[in-house]
Design a protein around this motif. Structure first.
Motif, PDB file in Angstrom:
ATOM      1  N   ASP A  48       0.840  -1.010  -0.087  1.00 25.33           N
ATOM      2  CA  ASP A  48       0.189  -0.193   0.073  1.00 25.33           C
ATOM      3  C   ASP A  48       1.108   1.447  -0.431  1.00 25.33           C
ATOM      4  OD1 ASP A  48      -2.788  -1.469   0.422  1.00 25.33           O
ATOM      5  OD2 ASP A  48      -1.304  -2.771   2.022  1.00 25.33           O
ATOM      6  N   VAL A  49       2.355   1.158   0.220  1.00 25.69           N
ATOM      7  CA  VAL A  49       2.895   1.992   0.603  1.00 25.69           C
ATOM      8  C   VAL A  49       3.537   2.697  -0.714  1.00 25.69           C
ATOM      9  CG1 VAL A  49       5.285   3.358   1.036  1.00 25.69           C
ATOM     10  CG2 VAL A  49       3.471   2.220   2.661  1.00 25.69           C
ATOM     11  N   PHE A  50       3.610   1.123  -1.357  1.00 27.26           N
ATOM     12  CA  PHE A  50       3.979   1.465  -2.712  1.00 27.26           C
ATOM     13  C   PHE A  50       2.942   1.988  -3.495  1.00 27.26           C
ATOM     14  CE2 PHE A  50       7.279  -2.229  -1.998  1.00 27.26           C
ATOM     15  CZ  PHE A  50       8.513  -1.640  -2.713  1.00 27.26           C
ATOM     16  N   PHE A  51       1.823   1.768  -3.102  1.00 25.24           N
ATOM     17  CA  PHE A  51       0.580   2.246  -4.341  1.00 25.24           C
ATOM     18  C   PHE A  51       0.843   4.022  -4.476  1.00 25.24           C
ATOM     19  CE2 PHE A  51      -2.000  -1.928  -3.410  1.00 25.24           C
ATOM     20  CZ  PHE A  51      -1.095  -2.176  -4.809  1.00 25.24           C
ATOM     21  N   VAL A  52       0.709   4.170  -3.319  1.00 23.28           N
ATOM     22  CA  VAL A  52       0.553   4.997  -2.673  1.00 23.28           C
ATOM     23  C   VAL A  52       1.561   6.579  -3.779  1.00 23.28           C
ATOM     24  CG1 VAL A  52       0.857   8.107  -0.900  1.00 23.28           C
ATOM     25  CG2 VAL A  52      -0.518   5.623  -0.994  1.00 23.28           C
ATOM     26  N   ILE A  53       3.250   5.775  -3.440  1.00 23.45           N
ATOM     27  CA  ILE A  53       4.499   6.629  -3.720  1.00 23.45           C
ATOM     28  C   ILE A  53       4.121   6.455  -5.336  1.00 23.45           C
ATOM     29  CG2 ILE A  53       6.908   6.126  -4.108  1.00 23.45           C
ATOM     30  CD1 ILE A  53       6.686   4.861  -1.451  1.00 23.45           C
ATOM     31  N   SER A  54       3.716   5.901  -6.068  1.00 27.72           N
ATOM     32  CA  SER A  54       3.622   5.266  -7.138  1.00 27.72           C
ATOM     33  C   SER A  54       2.518   6.467  -7.962  1.00 27.72           C
ATOM     34  CB  SER A  54       3.087   3.829  -7.674  1.00 27.72           C
ATOM     35  OG  SER A  54       3.918   2.764  -7.581  1.00 27.72           O
ATOM     36  N   GLY A  55       1.414   6.523  -7.903  1.00 25.21           N
ATOM     37  CA  GLY A  55       0.813   7.775  -7.593  1.00 25.21           C
ATOM     38  C   GLY A  55       1.551   9.449  -7.221  1.00 25.21           C
ATOM     39  N   PHE A  56       2.362   9.558  -6.764  1.00 24.54           N
ATOM     40  CA  PHE A  56       2.947  10.816  -6.439  1.00 24.54           C
ATOM     41  C   PHE A  56       4.372  10.686  -7.637  1.00 24.54           C
ATOM     42  CE2 PHE A  56       6.304  12.944  -5.003  1.00 24.54           C
ATOM     43  CZ  PHE A  56       5.412  14.316  -3.723  1.00 24.54           C
ATOM     44  N   VAL A  57       4.969   9.553  -7.535  1.00 22.05           N
ATOM     45  CA  VAL A  57       5.857  10.274  -8.505  1.00 22.05           C
ATOM     46  C   VAL A  57       5.590   9.763 -10.017  1.00 22.05           C
ATOM     47  CG1 VAL A  57       8.142   8.933  -9.200  1.00 22.05           C
ATOM     48  CG2 VAL A  57       7.206   8.935  -6.908  1.00 22.05           C
TER      49      VAL A  57
END
Length: 703
Positions: A48-57
Motif C-alpha cells: 500500500d505504501v508502494f501504491f501511494v508512492i506510485s501515484g505521487f511519483v
C-alpha cells in the motif's frame, strides 16, 4: 521540496531521495513479512505504501508535459511505462515459469500457479486470483511463485486510467481543477467499492483495481495539493512542524507494519499505511531536504534499496517460493540464503535488464507507437514461450511426480489393457446446483454387467478413488455415480467439518441418490474421519495428535454425528440401498509428492519420513473404527477396510519400491488405487443381498 535544487515544490524531473528511502522501507517490510509473517504481521501493507508512492511519483514525472495533445501524451506515457515495467517483469516471469516446470510438482498446492503466471504477462493476475477465490492469506499463496504479481496488475491497470484523468492537469489554469475533480470522484467511487465489496466477496475486494484505485489516487491528489502551494516558502517553524509530523506519521506507519489488520483489508485496514505515507511525504515536503528524516531516508543504503525496490519486489517472491518447494525456508540460514539470492538476482536484473531498456538512447529515437508495439510484441512472445514451457512440463520436469503422473495422480481411466474393446463414458448430470459425475462402460456391449450401480459420496477422499472406481467400471460394467461434494464432507463423524452450506448440500445429494437408486444398489461413503497428520504445505502432527480421536469431546462429537447419520441414511437403507463405509486409511506426517526427488528430500516437511508404525496407526484410528462399526450395525451397513492391503507389515509405507501408494499424507496415488481394486471388488461382490422393502418394489418417495 522547498530547498532541493532551489525548487519550492515537487517538479517534473526532480529526484526526491527520501521517496527512494520510503520505497526501501516498503520493500523490506514486504520481504520480511514473506519470510516469516510473525516477524512483521502487517508487513504486507508495504504494498500500500508502494501504491501511494506510485501515484505521487507518476504525477510528478508528467506534470509539466508540454508536448502537444492527448494523443502524444498517451503515447509518451504508455511507452515510458512499458519501458519501466515490462522488461524486468517478462524476464522474471519467463525464468520463474522454467524453474516452476523443473522443480514444482503438479498438485492441489500448485494448482493455481500456471494460470496465475500466464495472466500476469498481461497484468491480469489480480483478476484471476480474485475470481478463483485464491486469497492472499491462504496456504496456496505461499507456494504460488506468481502470487505477488497481483499488485503489479493493479498498478498496470491504474496506469491505463491515469493519463485520461490527469491530462487536463497538463493544460494548466482551470483545467487543473477538472483533473482534481475527476481523480477525486474516481477515488470516492473506489472507496465505496472497497467498503461494500468485502461483504460479498472479500477475496475480490483485496485484489481488484476498483477497490485499490483510491490508494494510488491518494498519491496523485497529494502531488496536486502540494503543487498548488509550491511557491510558498516555509519558514523555520513550519519546517519544524513538518518534520515533527513526518516523524509521527512514520511512527504510525511502523505501528501499522507491526500490527496486522488482515480481516479488514483493504478497507478500512489500508487507511493506516495510506494516511501514514501521505503524512510522511507531505511533512517532508514542508520540512525540506535538509531535515533529519529526509536526510536519513535519502542516505546511501535506503536509496540503494529504493532504486532497486522494483527488482527486489519482483524477484524475492519467486526465490522464496522455489526454496519452499525444494530446500525449505524455515531455518535462519536458509532465510539468509534466500535474501542473499534475491539481492544478487535483483542487482543483475536492475543493471542488465531494467536500466538498459529504461534509459535506452536508441529507443528514445523510436516513435512512441513503435515502442508500444515492440513492448506488446515482447509481452505476447514471452507469454507464448512461457506457455510452451508449461505445456512441455511433463518432459522437462525434474520431478518424478510430474514425469510419472500416471502413477502419482489419481484420475479417471479412459481404457485399460485388460479389456481393450471397452472404454469409459463419463458425463456430468447436473442435479440443480449439484454436480453429479456418471461413469459407464461403452464399446463392449457383449460383456454383461456383473455388478450393481454404485453411488459414491464424501469429500476429496471419495474423488481420490477415481482411478479405482473407473477401473471397476471398465472391468465389471457397473455404473458409478459420484458426487464431488465440493467444499464439503459427509459422514466424517466430525460435525465441525460439516457446517455452513454442507448440511443443505449433503441432504440435496442424498435426495438425488434416493431418486436415482434402486434396491440392491450400493452407496460408498468415503471421507477423512481422522485428524490429518500433515497438510500439503505443512506437518501438523504433534504428540497430542495421536490421542486426539479418543478424547471425551471427540467421542461426544462422533455420537452426535452417528445419531444424525442414522436419521439421514435410514430411508436409503429401508429403500434397499446397501451402504458401505470406508474404514480410516493409514495417514502420514510427510506428503510423499513433496519428498520424492533429490532436490526436495531435505525439506523439513520430509523429516518425519514416509512410513509410520502400523501399531500407532491402528491405535489412532481404533476409536473411529469402533464408531463406524456401531453405526453400520444400526443401519445394516458394512465397513470396508483398506488398511490390511495398504499396510501388510509392521510399518505402513506411503511409497514402496514398486511406486507410490499415496500422493500426500492422506490421499491415495493412482498406484494405491490400483492396489486396492481387487480388495474393493471382492468386498462388493461378497456383500449380502439387499433388504428389499416389503411394502412395494421400486423406489418410494423420500419421507
Amino acid at each position: 521540496m522547498n530547498d532541493l535544487k532551489t525548487t519550492p515544490g515537487p517538479r517534473a524531473g526532480t529526484w526526491l531521495p527520501h521517496v527512494d528511502g520510503l520505497r526501501a522501507l516498503a520493500v523490506v517490510a514486504v520481504m520480511i513479512y514473506h519470510l516469516r509473517e510473525s516477524w512483521l504481521p502487517g508487513g504486507f501493507s508495504g504494498v500500500d505504501v508502494f501504491f501511494v508512492i506510485s501515484g505521487f511519483v507518476v504525477s510528478l514525472s508528467v506534470s509539466h508535459w508540454t508536448g502537444g495533445g492527448i494523443g502524444n501524451f498517451l503515447g509518451r506515457f504508455y511507452a515510458r511505462r512499458l519501458q519501466r515495467i515490462v522488461p524486468a517483469l517478462l524476464a522474471c516471469l519467463v525464468l520463474t515459469s522454467l524453474l516452476s516446470v523443473l522443480l514444482i510438482p503438479r498438485a492441489w498446492l500448485s494448482s493455481s500457479n500456471e494460470l496465475t503466471g500466464l495472466y500476469a504477462f498481461f497484468g491480469l493476475s489480480n483478476y484471476y486470483l480474485a475470481f478463483h477465490n485464491e486469497t492472499y492469506f491462504s496456504p496456496l499463496a505461499a507456494f504460488n511463485p506468481y502470487m505477488h504479481t497481483w499488485s503489479l496488475g493493479v498498478e498496470e491497470q491504474f496506469y491505463l486510467l491515469f493519463p485520461l484523468l490527469f491530462f487536463a492537469w497538463t493544460r494548466g489554469g482551470r483545467w487543473r481543477m477538472l483533473s482534481i475533480g475527476l481523480i477525486s470522484l474516481a477515488c470516492l467511487a473506489s472507496l465505496g467499492d472497497a467498503w461494500l465489496r468485502p461483504a460479498s466477496n472479500p477475496t475480490a475486494a483485496f485484489y481488484l483495481i476498483t477497490t485499490r484505485f483510491w490508494e494510488l489516487g491518494a498519491g496523485v491528489l497529494l502531488f496536486q495539493c502540494l503543487h498548488r502551494f509550491a511557491n510558498r516558502k516555509a519558514g523555520p517553524i513550519p519546517r519544524k512542524l513538518g518534520e515533527t509530523s513526518a516523524w509521527l506519521f512514520l511512527g504510525l506507519l511502523g505501528w501499522g507494519l507491526f500490527n496486522s489488520v488482515v480481516a479488514e483489508f483493504p478497507f478500512p485496514g489500508a487507511i493506516i499505511p495510506i494516511v501514514a505515507t501521505l503524512g510522511v511525504l507531505a511533512g517532508l515536503h514542508v520540512a525540506g531536504a535538509r531535515s533529519i528524516l529526509a536526510r536519513a531516508l535519502g542516505s546511501s543504503v535506503p536509496v540503494y534499496l529504493g532504486r532497486r525496490s522494483y527488482s527486489l519486489y519482483l524477484w524475492h517472491w519467486p526465490v522464496y517460493v522455489v526454496m519452499r518447494w525444494t530446500s525449505g525456508l524455515d531455518a535462519l540460514p536458509k532465510m539468509i540464503a534466500a535474501v542473499a539470492a534475491t539481492m544478487l538476482i535483483a542487482e543483475a536484473s536492475y543493471r542488465f535488464v531494467e536500466l538498459p531498456l529504461r534509459y535506452s538512447t536508441r529507443l528514445r529515437l523510436w516513435p512512441r507507437a513503435g515502442v508500444i508495439a515492440a513492448g506488446l510484441a515482447m509481452v505476447v512472445t514471452s507469454w507464448g514461450l512461457s506457455g510452451l514451457v508449461t505445456l512441455a512440463g511433463s518432459n522437462l520436469s525434474l520431478s518424478t511426480v510430474t514425469r510419472n503422473a500416471e502413477h502419482w495422480q489419481a484420475r479417471i481411466l479412459p481404457r485399460i489393457d485388460e479389456v481393450p474393446d471397452c472404454f469409459l463414458l463419463a458425463r456430468n448430470e447436473q442435479a440443480g446446483a449439484i454436480p453429479v459425475w456418471v461413469y459407464e462402460r461403452g464399446g463392449c456391449s457383449s460383456r454383461p454387467q456383473t455388478a450393481p450401480d454404485l453411488f459414491a459420496l464424501g469429500d476429496s477422499h471419495t474423488i481420490g478413488y477415481s482411478t479405482m472406481l473407473t477401473e471397476y467400471v471398465l472391468r465389471t460394467g457397473a455404473r458409478v455415480i459420484l458426487y464431488p461434494n465440493f467444499g464439503c464432507t459427509f459422514a466424517s463423524l466430525q460435525p465441525v467439518r460439516e457446517s455452513g452450506k454442507c448440511p443443505t448440500q449433503n441432504q440435496a445429494e442424498l435426495d438425488d441418490i434416493h431418486r436415482r437408486s434402486k434396491p440392491g444398489d450400493i452407496l460408498l461413503l468415503a471421507a477423512l474421519r481422522l485428524n490429518r497428520l500433515s497438510e500439503q504445505n505443512a506437518m501438523v502432527a504433534s504428540s497430542e495428535h495421536w490421542t486426539s480421536m479418543d478424547t471425551a469431546q471427540a467421542r461426544h462429537e462422533r455420537d452426535v454425528a452417528s445419531t444424525q447419520l442414522l436419521t439421514q441414511l435410514a430411508p436409503l437403507s429401508h429403500a434397499g440401498l446397501r451402504i458401505v463405509f470406508e474404514a480410516p486409511k493409514p495417514l502420514f506426517r510427510s506428503p510423499p509428492f513433496r519428498c520424492s526427488d533429490w532436490f526436495n528430500r531435505g525439506n523439513p516437511i520430509c523429516a518425519a519420513g514416509l512410513s509410520e508404525s502400523r501399531a500407532a496407526i491402528e491405535a489412532y484410528r481404533q476409536p473411529v473404527l469402533d464408531s463406524l462399526r456401531r453405526l453400520g450395525s444400526g443401519l445394516g451397513a458394512s465397513v470396508w477396510d483398506p488398511l490390511p492391503v495398504l499396510c501388510p507389515t509392521e510399518r505402513c509405507e506411503s511409497v514402496r519400491k514398486q511406486g507410490p501408494l499415496y500422493f500426500d499424507g492422506d490421499h491415495l496415488s493412482a498406484d494405491g488405487n490400483r492396489l486396492l481394486l481387487p480388495s474393493f471388488a471382492s468386498f462388493i461382490a461378497a456383500l449380502p443381498e439387499a433388504r428389499v422393502p416389503a411394502h412395494a418394489p421400486g423406489n418410494p418417495a423420500m419421507p
